[in-house]
Scaffold this motif. Structure first.
Motif, PDB file in Angstrom:
ATOM      1  N   GLU A  32       5.875  49.344  46.581  1.00  0.00           N
ATOM      2  CA  GLU A  32       7.223  48.953  46.152  1.00  0.00           C
ATOM      3  C   GLU A  32       7.908  48.076  47.205  1.00  0.00           C
ATOM      4  O   GLU A  32       8.501  47.050  46.897  1.00  0.00           O
ATOM      5  CB  GLU A  32       8.069  50.186  45.863  1.00  0.00           C
ATOM      6  CG  GLU A  32       9.360  49.870  45.162  1.00  0.00           C
ATOM      7  CD  GLU A  32       9.172  49.227  43.793  1.00  0.00           C
ATOM      8  OE1 GLU A  32       9.935  48.292  43.486  1.00  0.00           O
ATOM      9  OE2 GLU A  32       8.284  49.632  43.042  1.00  0.00           O
ATOM     10  N   ARG A  33       7.822  48.474  48.471  1.00  0.00           N
ATOM     11  CA  ARG A  33       8.433  47.686  49.549  1.00  0.00           C
ATOM     12  C   ARG A  33       7.750  46.332  49.660  1.00  0.00           C
ATOM     13  O   ARG A  33       8.410  45.307  49.853  1.00  0.00           O
ATOM     14  CB  ARG A  33       8.360  48.451  50.875  1.00  0.00           C
ATOM     15  CG  ARG A  33       9.054  47.734  52.024  1.00  0.00           C
ATOM     16  CD  ARG A  33       9.081  48.590  53.283  1.00  0.00           C
ATOM     17  NE  ARG A  33      10.021  49.674  53.148  1.00  0.00           N
ATOM     18  CZ  ARG A  33      11.310  49.637  53.543  1.00  0.00           C
ATOM     19  NH1 ARG A  33      11.782  48.538  54.102  1.00  0.00           N
ATOM     20  NH2 ARG A  33      12.098  50.667  53.389  1.00  0.00           N
ATOM     21  N   MET A 128      16.572  44.273  55.672  1.00  0.00           N
ATOM     22  CA  MET A 128      16.118  45.420  54.875  1.00  0.00           C
ATOM     23  C   MET A 128      15.253  46.421  55.621  1.00  0.00           C
ATOM     24  O   MET A 128      14.974  47.494  55.094  1.00  0.00           O
ATOM     25  CB  MET A 128      15.302  44.910  53.672  1.00  0.00           C
ATOM     26  CG  MET A 128      16.046  43.996  52.752  1.00  0.00           C
ATOM     27  SD  MET A 128      15.068  43.512  51.288  1.00  0.00           S
ATOM     28  CE  MET A 128      13.604  42.778  52.011  1.00  0.00           C
ATOM     29  N   GLY A 129      14.814  46.096  56.815  1.00  0.00           N
ATOM     30  CA  GLY A 129      13.829  46.904  57.516  1.00  0.00           C
ATOM     31  C   GLY A 129      14.207  48.358  57.752  1.00  0.00           C
ATOM     32  O   GLY A 129      13.342  49.230  57.764  1.00  0.00           O
ATOM     33  N   SER A 135      16.657  53.155  48.664  1.00  0.00           N
ATOM     34  CA  SER A 135      17.857  52.316  48.742  1.00  0.00           C
ATOM     35  C   SER A 135      17.519  50.850  48.466  1.00  0.00           C
ATOM     36  O   SER A 135      18.334  50.128  47.882  1.00  0.00           O
ATOM     37  CB  SER A 135      18.576  52.478  50.081  1.00  0.00           C
ATOM     38  OG  SER A 135      17.807  51.965  51.134  1.00  0.00           O
ATOM     39  N   LEU A 136      16.317  50.409  48.831  1.00  0.00           N
ATOM     40  CA  LEU A 136      15.885  49.049  48.485  1.00  0.00           C
ATOM     41  C   LEU A 136      15.738  48.904  46.976  1.00  0.00           C
ATOM     42  O   LEU A 136      16.154  47.894  46.400  1.00  0.00           O
ATOM     43  CB  LEU A 136      14.554  48.701  49.159  1.00  0.00           C
ATOM     44  CG  LEU A 136      14.601  48.334  50.628  1.00  0.00           C
ATOM     45  CD1 LEU A 136      13.205  48.027  51.135  1.00  0.00           C
ATOM     46  CD2 LEU A 136      15.519  47.163  50.876  1.00  0.00           C
ATOM     47  N   ALA A 142      20.231  46.772  41.129  1.00  0.00           N
ATOM     48  CA  ALA A 142      21.644  46.437  40.957  1.00  0.00           C
ATOM     49  C   ALA A 142      21.855  44.923  40.904  1.00  0.00           C
ATOM     50  O   ALA A 142      22.748  44.434  40.214  1.00  0.00           O
ATOM     51  CB  ALA A 142      22.464  47.038  42.100  1.00  0.00           C
ATOM     52  N   LYS A 143      21.037  44.162  41.625  1.00  0.00           N
ATOM     53  CA  LYS A 143      21.219  42.710  41.735  1.00  0.00           C
ATOM     54  C   LYS A 143      20.312  41.886  40.816  1.00  0.00           C
ATOM     55  O   LYS A 143      20.530  40.700  40.637  1.00  0.00           O
ATOM     56  CB  LYS A 143      20.956  42.265  43.182  1.00  0.00           C
ATOM     57  CG  LYS A 143      21.896  42.855  44.197  1.00  0.00           C
ATOM     58  CD  LYS A 143      23.203  42.157  44.132  1.00  0.00           C
ATOM     59  CE  LYS A 143      24.095  42.602  45.272  1.00  0.00           C
ATOM     60  NZ  LYS A 143      25.380  41.946  45.221  1.00  0.00           N
TER      61      LYS A 143
END
Length: 164
Positions: A32-33, A128-129, A135-136, A142-143
């Protein structure tokens, strides 16, 4: 039977981008990351309006993030099969990181595109690290609707009657 070859976002291209992310960030990452970093490496202005994206802004570009799983998993398979990435199973989470061979291989690649890609990866990592994967994910979902929404009138061109 002919096999369809994807030129853009094909397995090899995505594999090199993932290797760039893992080598640059020096951090084991979940799928995912990696997907999130891969998207923002190309479209950094969607993360920070002050930054310049590597690829041009296109309508509905959020779909490239949504469809990224189709390319990321085969790319990781390729990287694992060549020994340039390793997989760590700990705390019920699977994370991937570059091996020494992977880092050495990536250092052999040169060019303006690579330098801009690494620059964008570093900027995205700065922003973002320290965030958790959850939360990512929240940030992305959201964006996501905004990515490509600046093209609000592109459908007008579809309504034009052309003379024949």
């Amino acid at each position: 039977m002919e096999k369809e070859v994807k030129i853009l976002n094909g397995t090899f291209e995505v594999a090199l981008r993932l290797l760039a992310i893992m080598t640059t960030c020096k951090k084991a990452m979940t799928v995912e990351r990696l997907a999130i970093y891969s998207y923002f490496a190309l479209y950094l202005s969607d993360l920070s309006k002050d930054e310049e994206s590597l690829h041009p802004e296109i309508p509905y570009r959020s779909s490239s993030y949504i469809n990224s799983r189709d390319a990321i998993l085969p790319a990781l398979d390729l990287l694992l099969s060549k020994g340039v990435v390793k997989c760590d199973f700990s705390n019920r989470v699977v994370r991937f990181s570059a091996t020494e061979l992977g880092a050495a291989l990536y250092e052999q690649i040169e060019g303006d595109y690579k330098h801009k890609l690494v620059e964008n990866i570093m900027k995205a990592h700065e922003l973002m690290g320290r965030k958790s994967d959850s939360s990512l994910n929240s940030l992305v979902y959201a964006k996501m609707a905004e990515w490509g929404s600046e093209f609000s009138y592109e459908s007008v061109l579809n309504e034009i009657a052309y003379e024949e």
